[in-house]
Design an enzyme around this catalytic site. Structure first.
Site, short mmCIF file in Angstrom:
data_model
loop_
_atom_site.label_atom_id
_atom_site.label_comp_id
_atom_site.label_asym_id
_atom_site.label_seq_id
_atom_site.Cartn_x
_atom_site.Cartn_y
_atom_site.Cartn_z
N GLU A 1 37.02 36.21 31.67
CA GLU A 1 38.04 35.28 31.15
C GLU A 1 37.93 33.99 31.95
O GLU A 1 38.12 34.01 33.17
CB GLU A 1 39.46 35.84 31.30
CG GLU A 1 39.79 36.96 30.34
CD GLU A 1 41.25 37.38 30.37
OE1 GLU A 1 42.13 36.52 30.58
OE2 GLU A 1 41.50 38.58 30.19
N GLU B 1 42.99 43.29 34.24
CA GLU B 1 43.86 42.67 35.27
C GLU B 1 44.85 43.67 35.87
O GLU B 1 46.06 43.41 35.92
CB GLU B 1 44.60 41.46 34.67
CG GLU B 1 43.67 40.33 34.29
CD GLU B 1 44.37 39.02 33.94
OE1 GLU B 1 45.59 39.00 33.74
OE2 GLU B 1 43.66 37.98 33.87
O1 AHR Z 1 43.68 35.22 27.81
C1 AHR Z 1 45.08 35.31 27.91
C2 AHR Z 1 45.53 36.33 28.96
O2 AHR Z 1 45.17 35.86 30.23
C3 AHR Z 1 44.91 37.70 28.90
O3 AHR Z 1 45.56 38.54 28.02
C4 AHR Z 1 45.06 38.18 30.30
O4 AHR Z 1 44.06 39.10 30.66
C5 AHR Z 1 45.04 36.93 31.15
O5 AHR Z 1 46.09 36.91 32.04
#
Ligand code: AHR
Length: 500
Positions: A292, A173
């Site tokens: 994610e 990210e």
């Molecule tokens: O999964 C939780 C968090 O969400 C992770 O660390 C991050 O990459 C995202 O913002």
């Protein structure tokens, strides 16, 4: 009763599912690692300190790949802290989640754990505070056989054979201002290109994921992907996508409609990748790593009250309900239906932190979202058929023309089965779904698994772990290859059909 129809042709195929779309994620965050998968003083621990009860549940899901060690955590992480004798490893201030990291569990423990859990690592390198050098050394430590500084360091740590980790994320990210070492698209794209080049020089067989946007709502979305790919198109294989949905507004119809938004998000990223492909006159295709995705919001308020600088606090411990399981099911269906371009996906995360599996001192249990995830992983491997769907629709606050039916049809030629995954999003009405599968010959319904509950807010807890659990429907019929299914209101369904 609602009525819907699925039109399927055995020659109209979206693609083969890459098993890695059933992946997950373990970050050094909250109790994911400590107390989740590693707890030497637990009665559930094996001789390495790994929790056997969570390993059992992970095997039940059959998770092919687990992303590690972050997430936001990785952007200020020194991988060297996590290897070598445990008592010599430094305790660090962990900036992303404002806790103390003791590094008792690190890279080699993760590789050992992954083997026992029947999965394979997807490692992330730190492109926040570090860069090319740390990343190429890490690949050398993990994958180079012997006779060099880092490969021999690994061997001196008791790992004679390389870990052979073949899938790597180039940071996490990096478009997010919250990220330690946040970068502009041009800064990140250029660093990703140079880092990818060096990592592939150490091991040409690795595959690399560049950071896409951390969400569709980011102001730089689109521009970020195209700029980053402009720089590193030739050296990377995938671009990442992340999304988390919430129901803060307590509008369940709108919440479940997010599958429409997720599908649009995927299509937009595909279009951006192909735009850069065209611009570059490239023959290479960049695919997607949706590394994610989940529902995340139940724990937001509790997390604001956490004291800083503790070790492994109860953080991001969402307790998932029935409607979350319906959306997670719909999101899995969306991933399946885009399997021609989504090759990797990670449910974030796996244990204790926004997770399908929870642990306490008395054992481990399955949250509601465990079930659609486990079902998709166990029945979703094969060829996704391109389905034309005729479903009644509704309008919600954020979306129009939302089908009440989310569905995907997967043909497993090896097992001679067809599996229909389906969510009925209506809160009032059952749904009849007809599907003509005569082309496949004689059929028999092996099983129709259903997950439903009269209360959309019903949850599973340590005290009541089976409050929301699958049961079986027996009302479906097959008439000469024509299938008629009955989907209860607010339900997740898995219909497994044998081709005789
Ligand atoms: O999964 C939780 C968090 O969400 C992770 O660390 C991050 O990459 C995202 O913002």
């Amino acid at each position: 009763m609602l009525n819907a129809k699925l039109i399927v042709d055995k020659y109209f195929r979206t693609g083969e599912t890459d098993p890695r779309i059933f992946g997950s994620f373990i970050e050094h965050l909250g109790r994911a690692v400590y107390e989740g998968i590693y707890q030497p003083d637990s009665p559930f621990a094996d001789e390495h300190g790994f929790r056997k009860d969570t390993i059992e549940l992970i095997k039940e899901i059959d998770v092919p790949v687990v992303r590690y060690p972050g997430g936001n955590f990785v952007s200020a992480y020194n991988w060297e802290d996590s290897v070598g004798p445990v008592n010599e490893r430094p305790k660090r201030v962990e900036l992303a989640w404002q806790v103390i990291e003791n590094n008792h569990f690190g890279l080699n423990e993760f590789a050992d754990w992954a083997k026992l859990a029947g999965t394979s690592p997807m490692m992330a390198v730190n492109l926040g505070t570090r860069g090319i050098d740390a990343a190429r050394n890490l690949v050398e430590y993990c994958n180079f056989k012997e006779g060099t500084y880092y490969s021999d360091l690994r061997r001196s740590h008791g790992y004679e054979k390389p870990h052979n980790i073949k899938l790597w994320c180039l940071g996490n990210e990096m478009d997010g201002p919250w990220q330690v070492g946040h970068k502009s698209a041009a800064e990140y794209g250029s660093l990703a290109w140079e880092t990818a080049k060096a990592m592939k020089l150490v091991d040409p067989d690795i595959e690399l994921v560049a950071c896409g946007s951390s969400g569709l709502g980011m102001p730089t979305f689109g521009e970020w992907e195209s700029t980053v790919l402009d720089y590193c198109y030739d050296s990377v294989d995938y671009i990442s996508m992340h999304t988390y949905y919430n129901n803060h507004a307590d509008d369940s119809a709108d919440f479940l409609a997010n599958t429409v938004g997720m599908d649009d998000f995927i299509k937009s990223v595909i279009a951006t990748c192909d735009y850069v492909k065209g611009k570059k006159h490239s023959k290479k295709k960049i695919n997607l790593s949706f590394d994610e995705w989940n529902v995340w919001y139940h724990s937001n308020e509790a997390d604001k009250k956490l004291e800083k600088w503790s070790h492994a606090p109860h953080q991001l411990e969402d307790v998932y309900n029935m409607e979350d399981a319906l959306l997670v099911g719909g999101m899995l269906i969306t991933l399946l239906n885009n399997c021609d371009r989504v090759k990797i996906a990670c449910l974030a995360q796996l244990v204790n932190v926004i997770a399908p599996i929870m642990t306490s001192d008395t054992g481990a249990w399955r949250q509601t979202i465990f079930y659609p995830y486990m079902h998709a992983s166990r029945y979703g491997r094969g060829t996704v058929l391109t389905t034309i769907k005729d479903s009644p629709k509704y309008d919600s606050k954020s979306y129009t023309d939302v089908p009440y039916l989310d569905s995907s049809v997967v043909w497993n030629e090896e097992n001679n089965t067809i599996t229909i995954f389906a969510v009925n999003k209506s809160f009032e009405e059952d749904m009849t779904v007809t599907c003509d599968l005569r082309q496949f010959g004689n059929l028999k319904i092996n099983d129709h698994i259903v997950l439903t509950h009269k209360d959309l807010k019903a949850v599973n807890t340590e005290a009541d772990p089976d409050n929301v659990a699958p049961s079986h429907v027996k009302d479906d019929t097959v008439d000469n290859g024509k299938i008629t299914l009955i989907l209860p209101s607010q339900s997740w369904n898995v219909i497994n059909i044998a081709i005789m």
